[in-house]
Design a protein around this motif. Structure first.
Motif, PDB file in Angstrom:
ATOM      1  N   UNK A   1      23.246   2.971  23.463  1.00 45.87           N
ATOM      2  CA  UNK A   1      23.246   4.426  23.581  1.00 45.87           C
ATOM      3  C   UNK A   1      21.815   4.933  23.667  1.00 45.87           C
TER       4      UNK A   1
ATOM      5  N   UNK B   1      10.834   7.424  16.839  1.00 42.37           N
ATOM      6  CA  UNK B   1      10.458   7.883  18.169  1.00 42.37           C
ATOM      7  C   UNK B   1      11.435   7.316  19.199  1.00 42.37           C
ATOM      8  N   UNK B   2      12.166   8.202  19.817  1.00 46.00           N
ATOM      9  CA  UNK B   2      13.148   7.744  20.801  1.00 46.00           C
ATOM     10  C   UNK B   2      12.414   7.351  22.082  1.00 46.00           C
ATOM     11  N   UNK B   3      12.698   6.175  22.547  1.00 49.75           N
ATOM     12  CA  UNK B   3      12.014   5.779  23.771  1.00 49.75           C
ATOM     13  C   UNK B   3      12.981   5.563  24.919  1.00 49.75           C
ATOM     14  N   UNK B   4      14.232   5.553  24.614  1.00 51.32           N
ATOM     15  CA  UNK B   4      15.152   5.387  25.733  1.00 51.32           C
ATOM     16  C   UNK B   4      16.454   6.111  25.425  1.00 51.32           C
ATOM     17  N   UNK B   5      16.989   6.714  26.461  1.00 50.86           N
ATOM     18  CA  UNK B   5      18.254   7.421  26.333  1.00 50.86           C
ATOM     19  C   UNK B   5      19.199   6.812  27.351  1.00 50.86           C
ATOM     20  N   UNK B   6      20.353   6.425  26.918  1.00 49.96           N
ATOM     21  CA  UNK B   6      21.314   5.858  27.838  1.00 49.96           C
ATOM     22  C   UNK B   6      21.224   4.355  27.898  1.00 49.96           C
ATOM     23  N   UNK B   7      22.157   3.796  28.627  1.00 46.41           N
ATOM     24  CA  UNK B   7      22.249   2.344  28.673  1.00 46.41           C
ATOM     25  C   UNK B   7      21.487   1.808  29.864  1.00 46.41           C
TER      26      UNK B   7
ATOM     27  N   UNK C   1      11.555  -0.389  30.367  1.00 45.81           N
ATOM     28  CA  UNK C   1      11.374   0.889  29.713  1.00 45.81           C
ATOM     29  C   UNK C   1       9.948   0.961  29.175  1.00 45.81           C
TER      30      UNK C   1
ATOM     31  N   UNK D   1       9.980  13.699  19.139  1.00 42.31           N
ATOM     32  CA  UNK D   1      10.696  12.487  18.758  1.00 42.31           C
ATOM     33  C   UNK D   1      11.785  12.099  19.735  1.00 42.31           C
TER      34      UNK D   1
ATOM     35  N   UNK E   1      13.511  11.796  23.408  1.00 42.31           N
ATOM     36  CA  UNK E   1      12.911  11.502  24.696  1.00 42.31           C
ATOM     37  C   UNK E   1      13.185  12.588  25.735  1.00 42.31           C
TER      38      UNK E   1
ATOM     39  N   UNK F   1      12.358   6.040  30.757  1.00 40.05           N
ATOM     40  CA  UNK F   1      12.966   6.045  29.436  1.00 40.05           C
ATOM     41  C   UNK F   1      14.368   6.610  29.421  1.00 40.05           C
TER      42      UNK F   1
ATOM     43  N   UNK G   1      20.293   7.179  30.950  1.00 41.66           N
ATOM     44  CA  UNK G   1      21.629   7.757  31.063  1.00 41.66           C
ATOM     45  C   UNK G   1      21.750   8.390  32.443  1.00 41.66           C
TER      46      UNK G   1
END
Lengths: 301, 933
Positions: A208, A236-242, A249, B113, B115, B150, B153
């Protein structure tokens, strides 16, 4: 104490150029912010101590000394404090004080072996302590904390060439996930940027999102009864989605804005502070897969 | 995690309100110049874009909201940057090395925080930064596109990248070659990534939602395409930066095309491939496509997903070329010089090679594909090389040999082939061009009848169409055998066409039909129309200045084509015959003229005779097959031919033709059991009504009065026969009328000849005539010596036999008298009175004042009698009728009564007028002497 037994003397410790000196905001155990002057290793600590009598009383003393102390307080089985630095200078011989008197002092090129630190179970502090010895009652003391930053010298070329290849790691779960991640280096200055990339070789999980977090780990004590405290400093979010197989990335994390401390191993054999970079993958069922690796942080001028 | 539509709506609403709220807060903060709180709010509303639960359309809605809000931020940032810049300029004291404010911001927002908000903020600030002077545009570009990785989706990623491309599209640098390359790279990279995301969307979620995904992706396709659009614009705008060797076509061919198409091939996705190829074809200039045609066809099209309809792609491409060609043509028309395109001529060859390869690669290609492809090729060939039919023939040959051999051709397939065939028909300005295509017909023959019909109709329509692109053009005449064969081989199917059998059970009377043959046969209006069209084609057979040849061609058509379906002869033969007749008439007149001048051409005479014979053979053929129902038509045809034959002095033929008329009459018209209702329902009082037989007799008589070149003997034979027929008709009123009409046959009133010519009927028997005349004069006590003398003086040579006329009138009087219906009888008397007056005026001595007076008296008596009847016998009649059929109601009787009264009144009025006329004439013209009114 001093409220109840009002000391007959006011001790003021003034450091030279205190106004122009850089200060650091540190949280007190009570949660307030405290401004402390910053010193470097090997820097002379210079200042003046001014003694003022109260209400024009005469105060006799058996001498005045100033100490520069470095101590480590640990809390493993009860509070234990140990000093690793103690320098002292006599400021005045026994005498009677009738009017304010100032004594300059200087600790020349003091070696400050460690950096100041306030953790959960360990504390490393430097402070000046002025003691007025008296014969009758207890001595009058005054402390002033200094904050010491340890600046590592900019990396020597020899050192930089080795991590230039970067840190590369292959991790995975068999037949589920295989990723390769790469950071440009493993040593970072606190103002540095973590740059890297994550390469997905095999993805069978329904990912996810993916986060990078920095975890500060404080270890106090010797192995048998060691206390470890971890705190996630940054998430720290570095990727969104699959992602799919073959996807790369990018990672970029500025460290400057975060409250990080340099890595110290076995400070005076009492405690260590380390920082881990943790890569967390979260799948659709909220399961977390992570891989931690230590990064070395250092303070740079 | 399927959400119901209402849930989604609720979520959407909450998203929108939250965005609005945060966006307002951001604006407030900006007004107070508090940038960091503003960014915080900005990040808050950007968080709404992280939602998972909206459909693409709804997501687009919030995306647009956010887009607008971010524009506000961007404007603010730009303004504050500029003002800061100005301050710097004014102060000038501060160092130039001061880090730009936007660069700092660019870094600051990267602490975010999450993305999605982070990247949106980066883009909004980055692009704002790019729009300022001295910004490191290229680094920013690279950084942003890199960081966009990044977001994996699909929907969020697509929108994010779309946002990037939207924001950046006017900031892309392309002033130098390096910049240009970077920009192109940027766009292509973004395109590739977006395409990946887009394709990936298909595989998200549950497999049962595949259809839904497909729909969603369709809605999103424009996002992906936008990159290519921009790319095309950039390439278009870039002028090559001093590099003289730069050619945009070459650049496209070397750099852009391979990358893009590779991506398209690699993604293996049906929707993506079809859409992107389409976009590729549409947005890039034609020159590019010409340059990359081979690659596009052979490397790209052949490697696409097997389920892709290549035909559509090829069709789009070819359409593109065609419109380009048309455009070029328009342009060159304006400029007045033709644009010689590079190797456009070889286009067809290239496409054809591709087609062959495709066939090799995919032998199972469905027929529709083949058809579509071939159709496109045909249009291509027609547009680019309108005078080269080899290409077309190649197509048809291939189609004939390869494609139609499969036996199980479905309806749809056939329809496709029809399309294939009709393309050139529509295109050619002259249908004759079609005949040059050898294989067209062969291919045509492979179709089933129904589709052949369609094609044939198309051909016919084309042939008949007088209008060509608004200009009325001369109809094209078919003047030689190949042309005739050319078109008639397509017409054959129409000629052989049989009227559709109407099945009421299935059609439920929906189909419009016309009943013919006394209701025994039904035909559709379409059928009639088709037959009519064939007739129109027959009219196009024309060899200028050579009517004889035209005749022989027409004969040829009949023999070879028209008589293939005897059932339809009746629809086409009349036209054919009248056409032949027309031509024959021309020949005949010429011949007569020559004869007048003394040039006798025996061979021509012979030819005319033989042609008449042939013609009568044709009519006979028609008669053989259609005597039962169409005898009256055939009779008319015979009569027409006979008229012409008479005019051309072909006496024997003419006689023969009349004999034929009689045969027809006797065999089919005299007693046709199936009387046409149309005729029988006529009131007996109506002069024009009557049975078919009566009509036929009158028709024959009409023609006979106009013939002038029979010998007397023959003529009398014929007219006697007609009169006899008339007198033997079934109904009294028919008998009466036909006989008094026939009376005219014995009394010509006009010469109908060119001056100076004499009628054969009189010439041959001038001696007899004189004798006869004397006789008549002797016999008549009160002959009209004046008139007779008058005739002699003028030497008007008209066939006249007053005695016979009188006989006829007497006969009709007798018949009229024998009528059961007194009203009808009265009516007929009055009609006969009219005739008598006519003959009296014509100067027939036998029909004298005495005779007429007698007739008038008779009529008067009759009227009186009837008047009496009415007064007293009204009741009687009623009673009688009541007795006859008691069931009839009073109303009907009264109606009947009234009708009779009306008729009676009318008759009376007619009679009165006649009398008035007589007295008027007596006064003014001095005619009708001795007639007592």
């Amino acid at each position: 104490m001093s409220i109840f037994f009002k000391a007959p003397l006011d001790i003021e410790i003034r450091l030279d150029n205190e106004e122009s000196r850089k200060h650091v905001d540190v949280k007190t155990p009570q949660g307030r912010m405290e401004k402390l002057p910053i010193y470097k290793d090997g820097e002379s600590v210079k200042g003046t101590v001014t003694l003022r009598t109260r209400d024009g009383r005469k105060v006799e003393h058996l001498g005045v000394k100033v100490q520069l102390l470095g101590s480590i307080d640990t809390n493993v089985d009860g509070l234990v404090s140990s000093e690793f630095l103690s320098l002292a200078t006599e400021l005045a011989a026994p005498a009677q004080l009738t009017h304010p008197e100032s004594y300059p002092f200087e600790f020349k090129n003091v070696e400050k072996q460690y950096e100041s630190y306030r953790g959960k179970n360990a504390k490393l502090r430097y402070y000046l302590k002025v003691t007025v010895l008296r014969k009758s009652s207890a001595e009058i003391t005054r402390e002033k904390e200094l904050w010491v930053f340890h600046y590592s010298a900019p990396q020597t070329p020899a050192v930089t060439t080795i991590p230039a290849a970067g840190v590369k790691m292959d991790v995975g779960i068999e037949d589920c996930l295989h990723i390769e991640f790469e950071y440009s280096k493993s040593r970072f200055s606190l103002t540095d940027v973590i740059v890297g990339r994550i390469y997905f070789l095999l993805v069978r999980l329904k990912i996810k999102h993916m986060e990078l977090s920095l975890i500060r780990r404080e270890t106090v004590g010797a192995p048998p009864n060691q206390i470890t405290d971890s705190e996630t400093v940054v998430r720290f979010e570095i990727m969104d989605g699959a992602p799919v197989k073959g996807e790369t990335i990018p990672i970029r994390l500025f460290l400057n804005g975060f409250d990080l401390i340099p890595t110290y191993r076995d400070v005076n054999k009492k405690f260590s502070t380390r920082t881990y970079l943790s890569l967390v993958l979260i799948d659709e069922d909220a399961r977390r897969y992570f891989k931690q690796s230590e990064i070395i942080l250092y303070r740079e001028q | 995690m399927a959400l119901s539509a209402s849930d989604q709506k609720a979520i959407l609403q909450s998203c929108i309100s939250s965005i609005n709220h945060e966006s307002n807060l951001m604006k407030q903060s900006l007004n107070d110049h508090k940038l960091l709180p503003a960014l915080k709010h900005c990040s808050n509303f950007l968080n709404e874009l992280r939602t998972n639960s909206l459909s693409p359309k709804q997501y687009y809605e919030i995306y647009m909201l956010i887009f607008d809000s971010l524009e506000i931020l961007s404007t603010y940032l730009l303004n504050s940057h500029n003002s800061k810049q100005n301050k710097l300029m004014k102060a000038k004291t501060s160092e130039e090395t001061q880090t730009p404010f936007l660069a700092d911001l660019y870094e600051i927002v990267q602490y975010s925080g999450n993305i999605i908000p982070r990247l949106y903020l980066m883009i909004v600030i980055g692009t704002t930064y790019m729009s300022t002077k001295g910004a490191p545009s290229k680094e920013l570009m690279k950084d942003m596109i890199e960081m966009c990785h990044g977001v994996q989706h699909p929907i969020r990623g697509l929108f994010l990248r779309y946002y990037l491309s939207q924001r950046i599209k006017n900031l892309l640098p392309f002033s130098t070659a390096a910049d240009f390359h970077d920009t192109v790279e940027f766009l292509i990279a973004n395109f590739i990534e977006m395409n990946k995301l887009w394709v990936r969307l298909q595989h998200q979620g549950h497999s049962s939602e595949r259809e839904l995904r497909y729909q969603e992706r369709k809605e999103l396709k424009i996002l992906v395409g936008s990159n290519l659009v921009r790319l095309s614009q950039i390439i278009d705008d870039y002028k090559g930066d001093e590099d003289e060797h730069y050619s945009s076509t070459q650049f496209y061919h070397d750099k852009v095309f391979p990358t893009i198409t590779e991506q398209i091939i690699q993604c293996r996705d049906h929707l993506a491939q079809s859409y992107l190829i389409d976009v590729l074809i549409q947005i890039f200039p034609d020159d590019f496509h010409f340059a990359t045609l081979d690659e596009l066809l052979n490397d790209v099209f052949l490697n696409l997903n097997a389920t892709m309809k290549k035909s559509e792609l090829v069709a789009t491409l070819i359409e593109r070329f065609i419109s380009y060609k048309n455009y070029v043509v328009d342009l060159s028309e304006d400029k007045g010089k033709a644009n010689t395109s590079n190797d456009v001529e070889k286009l067809f060859g290239r496409f054809w090679a591709f087609y062959l390869k495709l066939n090799k690669q995919e032998p199972e290609l469905p027929a529709e594909e083949h058809s579509m492809l071939l159709q496109s090729f045909i249009s291509l060939s027609l547009t680019f090389d309108p005078d080269n039919f080899e290409n077309l023939d190649v197509v048809y040959k291939y189609a004939t040999n390869e494609l139609t051999n499969q036996e199980n051709t479905s309806q749809e397939q056939e329809e496709m082939w029809v399309q294939l065939l009709s393309t050139p028909i529509r295109h050619f300005t002259s249908i004759k061009t079609l005949f040059k295509l050898e294989f067209f017909h062969e291919f045509y023959l492979k179709l089933n009848k129904e589709f052949q019909r369609k094609i044939s109709l198309a051909i016919v329509d084309k042939t008949l169409s007088v209008e060509n692109e608004g200009n009325i053009r001369e109809p094209e005449y078919l003047s030689n055998t190949p042309e005739i064969d050319g078109i008639f081989k397509y017409l054959l199917v129409l000629i052989k066409d049989k009227p559709v059998k109407v099945n009421t059970a299935t059609d439920l009377g929906v189909m419009k039909t016309i009943k013919i043959n006394n209701g025994e046969k039904q035909i559709t209006p379409e059928f009639i129309e088709t037959q009519e069209k064939i007739c129109k084609i027959i009219h196009l057979v024309e060899i200028p200045d050579d009517p004889l040849k035209t005749i022989s061609q027409l004969m040829y058509i009949r023999k070879k084509y028209l008589n293939k379906e005897v059932g339809n002869l009746i629809f086409t033969y009349p036209t054919l015959i009248s056409r032949i007749l027309f031509k024959l008439k021309l020949v005949g007149y010429v011949n007569l003229e020559q004869k007048k001048r003394g040039q006798n051409d025996d061979s021509l005479d012979l030819l005319i005779t033989s042609n008449f014979k042939n013609l009568s053979v044709i009519i006979d053929e028609l008669y053989q097959h259609h005597q039962e129902y169409s005898a009256d038509v055939i009779l008319n045809i015979y009569l027409n031919v006979a008229t012409v034959a008479d005019q051309l002095r072909q006496e024997s033929i003419c006689y023969e033709l009349f004999t034929q008329c009689f045969v027809v009459y006797e065999e089919n018209l005299i007693l046709n059991s199936h009387q046409y209702k149309y005729y029988t329902h006529m009131s007996p009082h109506d002069v024009l009504g009557g049975s078919l037989a009566y009509q036929s007799v009158v028709a024959i008589a009409n023609v006979l009065t106009k013939t002038r070149f029979f010998t007397k003997e023959n003529y009398e034979n014929l007219i006697t026969k007609v009169t006899l027929y008339g007198s033997k008709l079934l109904k009294k009123q028919d008998q009466c009328r036909s006989v008094y009409y026939c009376a005219h046959l014995w009394w010509w009133s006009e010469t109908l000849l060119p001056p100076g010519e004499k009628t054969a009927t009189i010439e041959s028997s001038s001696k007899d005539r004189k004798q006869e005349k004397e006789e008549t004069e002797d016999k008549q006590e009160h002959s009209d010596p004046e008139k007779a003398a008058h005739e002699d003086d003028e030497e008007v040579l008209l066939y006249r036999d007053g005695k016979r006329v009188l006989e006829c009138l007497q006969k009709s009087l007798r018949v009229a008298d024998s009528c059961m219906d007194p009203y009808l009888s009265l009516k007929l008397f009055i009609e006969i009175l009219g005739r008598c007056l006519i003959f009296n005026i014509y100067g027939n001595g036998y029909v004298d004042a005495r005779y007429i007076n007698g007739l008038i008296d008779l009529i008067k008596t009759n009227i009186e009698n009837l008047k009496d009847d009415e007064q007293e016998g009204g009741g009687e009649e009623e009673e009688e009728e009541e007795q006859e059929d008691k069931d009839t109601k009073e109303d009907d009787e009264e109606e009947e009564e009234e009708k009779e009264a009306v008729l009676f009144k009318q008759s009376q009025k007619v009679f009165e007028r006649t009398l008035n006329y007589i007295s008027e004439q007596q006064e003014t013209e001095g005619r009708f002497e001795g007639i007592i009114v």
